[in-house]
Design an enzyme around this catalytic site. Sequence first.
Site, PDB file in Angstrom:
ATOM      1  N   CYS A  10     -25.051  19.687  25.332  1.00  0.00           N
ATOM      2  CA  CYS A  10     -24.070  19.295  26.348  1.00  0.00           C
ATOM      3  C   CYS A  10     -22.637  19.453  25.819  1.00  0.00           C
ATOM      4  CB  CYS A  10     -24.361  17.847  26.756  1.00  0.00           C
ATOM      5  SG  CYS A  10     -23.056  17.045  27.690  1.00  0.00           S
ATOM      6  N   CYS A  29     -20.500  16.308  26.062  1.00  0.00           N
ATOM      7  CA  CYS A  29     -20.969  15.343  25.050  1.00  0.00           C
ATOM      8  C   CYS A  29     -20.332  15.656  23.698  1.00  0.00           C
ATOM      9  CB  CYS A  29     -22.496  15.391  24.914  1.00  0.00           C
ATOM     10  SG  CYS A  29     -23.407  14.930  26.394  1.00  0.00           S
TER      11      CYS A  29
END
Length: 148
Positions: free
Chosen positions: A70, A73
């Site tokens: 991600c 993230c």
Amino acid sequence: MSEPLHIVCPHCQTTNRVRADQLASDPTCGQCKQPLFTGHPVALDDVTAFDKHIARNQIPVLVDFWAPWCGPCRMMAPAYEKAAAELEPRVRVAKVNTEAAPALGTRFNIRSIPTLALFVGGKEVARQPGAMTNPAQIVQWVAAHVPR
């Protein structure tokens, strides 16, 4: 003298009793002798360890549900790391890799990552989907949701 609090060791998962006024004095685990607070997020990819930290810690627990693939993230990770250094020892800061622990993502109905969830007394009290890339923003969000 302040009341003792239960604090779960991030290394061996032993529950320790620490007086609230001693939290900032670098307490160590009675079992493994490691620091109870490291200023870094604790990886809680094991369901049993996660459950113990949420249920037994008598300080709030902030969890970042994330995944290695991600992009947002990864963008948030440095800010989350800096926020951990500020929030501990008042708040246990943890990370759950939803790829390594998909059951936790499912149990908490995580629909987007990153998602921050704040637990107090074993219950989720606040949730914030999306990346926060400013450590101060993370600290302020936690402060707004932690009971005084």
